[in-house]
Structure formats: C-alpha cells, structure tokens
Design a protein around this motif. Sequence first.
Motif, PDB file in Angstrom:
ATOM      1  N   ALA A 288      -3.430  14.383 -18.565  1.00 48.20           N
ATOM      2  CA  ALA A 288      -4.362  14.166 -17.447  1.00 48.20           C
ATOM      3  C   ALA A 288      -5.000  12.782 -17.557  1.00 48.20           C
ATOM      4  CB  ALA A 288      -5.435  15.258 -17.442  1.00 48.20           C
ATOM      5  N   SER A 289      -5.360  12.385 -18.775  1.00 42.62           N
ATOM      6  CA  SER A 289      -5.947  11.067 -18.993  1.00 42.62           C
ATOM      7  C   SER A 289      -4.938   9.963 -18.678  1.00 42.62           C
ATOM      8  CB  SER A 289      -6.424  10.960 -20.446  1.00 42.62           C
ATOM      9  OG  SER A 289      -6.923   9.685 -20.704  1.00 42.62           O
ATOM     10  N   ALA A 290      -3.684  10.159 -19.086  1.00 35.59           N
ATOM     11  CA  ALA A 290      -2.639   9.162 -18.801  1.00 35.59           C
ATOM     12  C   ALA A 290      -2.446   9.009 -17.298  1.00 35.59           C
ATOM     13  CB  ALA A 290      -1.326   9.565 -19.472  1.00 35.59           C
ATOM     14  N   ASN A 291      -2.456  10.132 -16.587  1.00 36.77           N
ATOM     15  CA  ASN A 291      -2.313  10.075 -15.134  1.00 36.77           C
ATOM     16  C   ASN A 291      -3.478   9.315 -14.503  1.00 36.77           C
ATOM     17  OD1 ASN A 291      -1.117  10.812 -12.567  1.00 36.77           O
ATOM     18  ND2 ASN A 291      -2.831  12.207 -12.340  1.00 36.77           N
ATOM     19  N   ALA A 292      -4.688   9.604 -14.951  1.00 33.20           N
ATOM     20  CA  ALA A 292      -5.859   8.928 -14.398  1.00 33.20           C
ATOM     21  C   ALA A 292      -5.789   7.422 -14.659  1.00 33.20           C
ATOM     22  CB  ALA A 292      -7.142   9.512 -14.997  1.00 33.20           C
ATOM     23  N   ARG A 293      -5.400   7.043 -15.889  1.00 32.76           N
ATOM     24  CA  ARG A 293      -5.297   5.615 -16.215  1.00 32.76           C
ATOM     25  C   ARG A 293      -4.214   4.936 -15.386  1.00 32.76           C
ATOM     26  NH1 ARG A 293      -5.437   7.599 -21.401  1.00 32.76           N
ATOM     27  NH2 ARG A 293      -3.254   7.017 -21.700  1.00 32.76           N
ATOM     28  N   ALA A 294      -3.072   5.593 -15.245  1.00 28.74           N
ATOM     29  CA  ALA A 294      -1.966   5.002 -14.472  1.00 28.74           C
ATOM     30  C   ALA A 294      -2.375   4.808 -13.014  1.00 28.74           C
ATOM     31  CB  ALA A 294      -0.721   5.874 -14.573  1.00 28.74           C
ATOM     32  N   CYS A 295      -2.991   5.823 -12.429  1.00 29.36           N
ATOM     33  CA  CYS A 295      -3.414   5.720 -11.025  1.00 29.36           C
ATOM     34  C   CYS A 295      -4.497   4.650 -10.861  1.00 29.36           C
ATOM     35  CB  CYS A 295      -3.890   7.071 -10.513  1.00 29.36           C
ATOM     36  SG  CYS A 295      -2.529   8.231 -10.233  1.00 29.36           S
TER      37      CYS A 295
ATOM     38  N   GLY B 101       0.819  -1.217   0.000  1.00 28.33           N
ATOM     39  CA  GLY B 101       0.000   0.000   0.000  1.00 28.33           C
ATOM     40  C   GLY B 101       0.843   1.253   0.000  1.00 28.33           C
ATOM     41  N   LEU B 102       1.880   1.253   0.823  1.00 33.51           N
ATOM     42  CA  LEU B 102       2.776   2.410   0.877  1.00 33.51           C
ATOM     43  C   LEU B 102       3.495   2.603  -0.456  1.00 33.51           C
ATOM     44  CD1 LEU B 102       4.261   4.669   2.433  1.00 33.51           C
ATOM     45  CD2 LEU B 102       5.928   2.924   3.122  1.00 33.51           C
TER      46      LEU B 102
ATOM     47  N   THR C  62      -4.142   1.417  -8.467  1.00 32.68           N
ATOM     48  CA  THR C  62      -5.148   1.132  -7.445  1.00 32.68           C
ATOM     49  C   THR C  62      -5.699  -0.278  -7.625  1.00 32.68           C
ATOM     50  OG1 THR C  62      -5.735   3.469  -7.224  1.00 32.68           O
ATOM     51  CG2 THR C  62      -7.380   1.864  -6.497  1.00 32.68           C
ATOM     52  N   SER C  63      -5.949  -0.656  -8.866  1.00 27.77           N
ATOM     53  CA  SER C  63      -6.447  -2.004  -9.149  1.00 27.77           C
ATOM     54  C   SER C  63      -5.423  -3.059  -8.721  1.00 27.77           C
ATOM     55  CB  SER C  63      -6.757  -2.134 -10.640  1.00 27.77           C
ATOM     56  OG  SER C  63      -7.158  -3.433 -10.953  1.00 27.77           O
ATOM     57  N   ALA C  64      -4.157  -2.809  -9.030  1.00 28.40           N
ATOM     58  CA  ALA C  64      -3.093  -3.748  -8.632  1.00 28.40           C
ATOM     59  C   ALA C  64      -3.023  -3.842  -7.111  1.00 28.40           C
ATOM     60  CB  ALA C  64      -1.757  -3.307  -9.207  1.00 28.40           C
ATOM     61  N   ARG C  65      -3.145  -2.722  -6.431  1.00 27.18           N
ATOM     62  CA  ARG C  65      -3.116  -2.695  -4.964  1.00 27.18           C
ATOM     63  C   ARG C  65      -4.263  -3.513  -4.397  1.00 27.18           C
ATOM     64  NH1 ARG C  65      -3.081  -3.876  -0.624  1.00 27.18           N
ATOM     65  NH2 ARG C  65      -3.166  -2.626   1.230  1.00 27.18           N
TER      66      ARG C  65
END
Length: 158
Positions: free
Chosen positions: A87-94, A17-18, A98-101
């Motif tokens: 902005a879209s790339a950032n949203a997709r990456a995050c 998580g960290l 989050t999904s991986a986490r």
Amino acid sequence: SLHVASGAVKMGDGAVGLGIGVAQGATTAGIGMGRGATACGLGIARACVVVPAAIFGLAGRNRASDSLWRADAALAGAHDKSSTAMASANARACEKMTSARNRAGDSMIGAISSLLSTAQQEGLYLRILFGADTAAVMLAAKSLITEFGGPLGSLPKL
C-alpha cells in the motif's frame, strides 16, 4: 503558426495527463492484485499451520502445538507487513506520477504562454522578413489605414 503550435502543446499536455492517469490506474490495480495474491497465499499457509496446531493442542498444551501457533503468528505478521509495504509503495508511486504530471503541465503551460506571447508581438514576422525599418513603415501604414478606413466600413454599400 504559433497558435497551431500552442494547440499542439495543449494536446500534448492532455495526452500526458491521460498517460499518467492510465499508469496510476495500472499501478494501483497491479499492486491490488499483488496484495490479493499475497493474502491468498499466506491464508493458505496459515490454514496449513493452524489446523495441525489445533489438532495437536487437543491433547493439551505441547511444544508441537506451541511451535505451530508461533509459525501462524509469524505468517500473520508477514501478511500485515507485506500488505502495508505494498500500500505504501502504491501511494509513493502515485505521488511521484502526480508530481511528474504537475511538473510537465507547468512546463507546457510555460511553453504555451511563450508561444502566445511571441505570436502577439505585432510585426515580428515583418521585422524578420523585411528588416526593422521596412516593418516600421508597413506597421505605420497599417495603423493609418485602420484608423481612417475603419469608419468607411460602416457606410452603406452601393
């Protein structure tokens, strides 16, 4: 002990998580800096086009001025599209992080449950070490001692 292993998995879950939180922050900061640098660069380019366009336009509408204004519109469009894409790339990456986490957390919770379930199986290690028959006798003796010896614990000590 399986409880120790379970604790280690919990620590691993916290570390995941960290780590993902740090990665998301770094991604957002990096893309934010990229957006700022792009805006700055395109702003300088637009200023270099707009000033001559305005100067040429003082003499009235002409091809040079019109051409420079079209170039400015193209630069403005490039700014908007690049900003939107980043902005879209950032949203997709995050979202992917989050999904991986979440998937990692689910796996670790499953591992912790399995470890605790195994640890709760009374006599598991006895059966492994001594065999099922010996373990059954030892567990029966333990039950008898607990059942009959339990009340003795409440007697005053001499």
